[in-house]
Design a protein around this motif. Structure first.
Motif, PDB file in Angstrom:
ATOM      1  N   VAL A  11      -7.734  98.321 -29.361  1.00 42.90           N
ATOM      2  CA  VAL A  11      -7.421  97.175 -30.245  1.00 42.90           C
ATOM      3  C   VAL A  11      -6.703  97.574 -31.539  1.00 42.90           C
ATOM      4  O   VAL A  11      -6.902  96.972 -32.601  1.00 42.90           O
ATOM      5  CB  VAL A  11      -8.664  96.300 -30.556  1.00 42.90           C
ATOM      6  N   LEU A  54      -7.809  91.588 -28.622  1.00 42.29           N
ATOM      7  CA  LEU A  54      -8.124  91.969 -27.253  1.00 42.29           C
ATOM      8  C   LEU A  54      -7.531  93.329 -26.924  1.00 42.29           C
ATOM      9  O   LEU A  54      -6.427  93.655 -27.366  1.00 42.29           O
ATOM     10  CB  LEU A  54      -7.581  90.925 -26.263  1.00 42.29           C
ATOM     11  N   GLY A  55      -8.283  94.089 -26.149  1.00 41.79           N
ATOM     12  CA  GLY A  55      -7.811  95.399 -25.731  1.00 41.79           C
ATOM     13  C   GLY A  55      -8.596  95.887 -24.540  1.00 41.79           C
ATOM     14  O   GLY A  55      -9.494  95.201 -24.048  1.00 41.79           O
ATOM     15  N   SER A 111      -3.319  90.724 -29.319  1.00 45.24           N
ATOM     16  CA  SER A 111      -3.654  91.750 -28.321  1.00 45.24           C
ATOM     17  C   SER A 111      -2.827  93.004 -28.607  1.00 45.24           C
ATOM     18  O   SER A 111      -1.802  92.936 -29.286  1.00 45.24           O
ATOM     19  CB  SER A 111      -3.387  91.231 -26.905  1.00 45.24           C
ATOM     20  N   THR A 112      -3.311  94.124 -28.078  1.00 43.78           N
ATOM     21  CA  THR A 112      -2.639  95.409 -28.302  1.00 43.78           C
ATOM     22  C   THR A 112      -1.873  95.813 -27.049  1.00 43.78           C
ATOM     23  O   THR A 112      -2.383  95.708 -25.936  1.00 43.78           O
ATOM     24  CB  THR A 112      -3.678  96.502 -28.631  1.00 43.78           C
ATOM     25  N   TRP A 113      -0.655  96.276 -27.248  1.00 49.37           N
ATOM     26  CA  TRP A 113       0.210  96.654 -26.130  1.00 49.37           C
ATOM     27  C   TRP A 113       0.879  97.990 -26.403  1.00 49.37           C
ATOM     28  O   TRP A 113       1.003  98.420 -27.563  1.00 49.37           O
ATOM     29  CB  TRP A 113       1.282  95.569 -25.901  1.00 49.37           C
ATOM     30  N   ASP A 128     -12.914  92.648 -24.718  1.00 46.79           N
ATOM     31  CA  ASP A 128     -12.315  93.456 -23.661  1.00 46.79           C
ATOM     32  C   ASP A 128     -12.590  92.774 -22.335  1.00 46.79           C
ATOM     33  O   ASP A 128     -13.645  92.964 -21.729  1.00 46.79           O
ATOM     34  CB  ASP A 128     -12.921  94.873 -23.703  1.00 46.79           C
ATOM     35  N   TYR A 182      -2.301  82.297 -32.273  1.00 47.11           N
ATOM     36  CA  TYR A 182      -2.429  83.428 -31.359  1.00 47.11           C
ATOM     37  C   TYR A 182      -1.140  83.611 -30.571  1.00 47.11           C
ATOM     38  O   TYR A 182      -0.267  82.726 -30.546  1.00 47.11           O
ATOM     39  CB  TYR A 182      -3.596  83.191 -30.373  1.00 47.11           C
ATOM     40  N   LYS A 226      -4.755  86.208 -21.571  1.00 39.94           N
ATOM     41  CA  LYS A 226      -6.144  86.519 -21.933  1.00 39.94           C
ATOM     42  C   LYS A 226      -6.477  86.071 -23.359  1.00 39.94           C
ATOM     43  O   LYS A 226      -7.537  85.490 -23.606  1.00 39.94           O
ATOM     44  CB  LYS A 226      -6.419  88.018 -21.749  1.00 39.94           C
ATOM     45  N   THR A 227      -5.577  86.333 -24.276  1.00 40.00           N
ATOM     46  CA  THR A 227      -5.818  85.914 -25.665  1.00 40.00           C
ATOM     47  C   THR A 227      -5.798  84.388 -25.752  1.00 40.00           C
ATOM     48  O   THR A 227      -6.570  83.787 -26.510  1.00 40.00           O
ATOM     49  CB  THR A 227      -4.773  86.544 -26.602  1.00 40.00           C
ATOM     50  N   SER A 251      -0.024  85.607 -26.588  1.00 41.27           N
ATOM     51  CA  SER A 251      -0.684  86.142 -25.397  1.00 41.27           C
ATOM     52  C   SER A 251       0.344  86.449 -24.321  1.00 41.27           C
ATOM     53  O   SER A 251       1.105  85.575 -23.924  1.00 41.27           O
ATOM     54  CB  SER A 251      -1.677  85.085 -24.893  1.00 41.27           C
ATOM     55  N   GLN A 269       1.372  92.776 -30.029  1.00 43.66           N
ATOM     56  CA  GLN A 269       1.934  92.044 -28.891  1.00 43.66           C
ATOM     57  C   GLN A 269       3.342  91.524 -29.235  1.00 43.66           C
ATOM     58  O   GLN A 269       3.660  91.275 -30.390  1.00 43.66           O
ATOM     59  CB  GLN A 269       0.949  90.897 -28.557  1.00 43.66           C
TER      60      GLN A 269
END
Ligand SMILES: Cc1cc2nc3c(=O)[nH]c(=O)nc-3n(C[C@H](O)[C@H](O)[C@H](O)COP(=O)(O)O)c2cc1C
Length: 166
Positions: free
Chosen positions: A97, A86-87, A53-55, A142, A8, A14-15, A10, A61
């Motif tokens: 996401v 995560l989103g 995660s989505t950014w 979320d 992962y 959070k992730t 992060s 990410q």
């Protein structure tokens, strides 16, 4: 269940928090932060969970961006792979996401057996790239808007993975 790892990245933790929660639920799980280990060790496992995660309006990410080219060179055939993403469905309802999608597409084209799809019920968004045949391509969390559902979502998902991971 043996030979299983989670990879992962992060930005705000959070992730990482979810990766830690997953490792509590899955025995013999090795955990790798790709910001530290990159793609190293990915070839060593036959069962893998990826966290992303989505950014920035639907992008992957930043640590994922760093390793992306190397990641695309890995052959995932004969591996069972599951994704969690995560989103924030309230702030980014059109890009919810979205980062799970390029990860999913790459894993499929690299031969992975992608498992762990989940229902889109109980989420409230307008559009997500991360949907295939009416389901999310992995576990969607979320923490901004639905943190109270996180534990039960993780538990249900882990149950389904335990059936499919060899
Ligand atoms: C600047 C910014 C852009 C974001 N863009 C998206 C987005 O396009 N889609 C989405 O679902 N979530 C988006 N998010 C929400 C994050 O994915 C969410 O906060 C996630 O839990 C972050 O995980 P991490 O801290 O482990 O990287 C964004 C958050 C920020 C602060």
């Amino acid at each position: 269940m043996k030979n299983i790892a989670i990879f992962y990245a992060s930005s705000t933790g959070k992730t990482k928090f979810i990766a830690n929660e997953l490792s509590i639920h899955l025995e013999e799980l090795k955990e790798y932060n790709i910001q530290v280990t990159g793609t190293e060790y990915m070839r060593d496992y036959s069962n893998i969970i990826f966290g992303i995660s989505t950014w920035d309006g639907g992008s992957i990410q930043e640590d994922w961006k760093e390793i992306w080219d190397e990641f695309c060179e890995i052959d995932f055939s004969n591996k069972n792979v599951a994704i969690f993403g995560l989103g924030d469905q309230k702030k980014y309802p059109d890009k919810f996401v979205a980062a799970m999608k390029p990860l999913y597409d790459q894993l499929k084209s690299a031969g992975a057996n992608v498992i762990g799809f989940t229902s889109t019920e109980d989420y409230n968004f307008k559009y997500s790239d991360a949907i295939e045949d009416g389901q999310f391509v992995g576990l969607v969390l979320d923490l901004e808007n639905q943190s109270e559902l996180t534990t039960s979502r993780i538990e249900d998902w882990v149950k389904s993975l335990k059936k499919d991971f060899i």
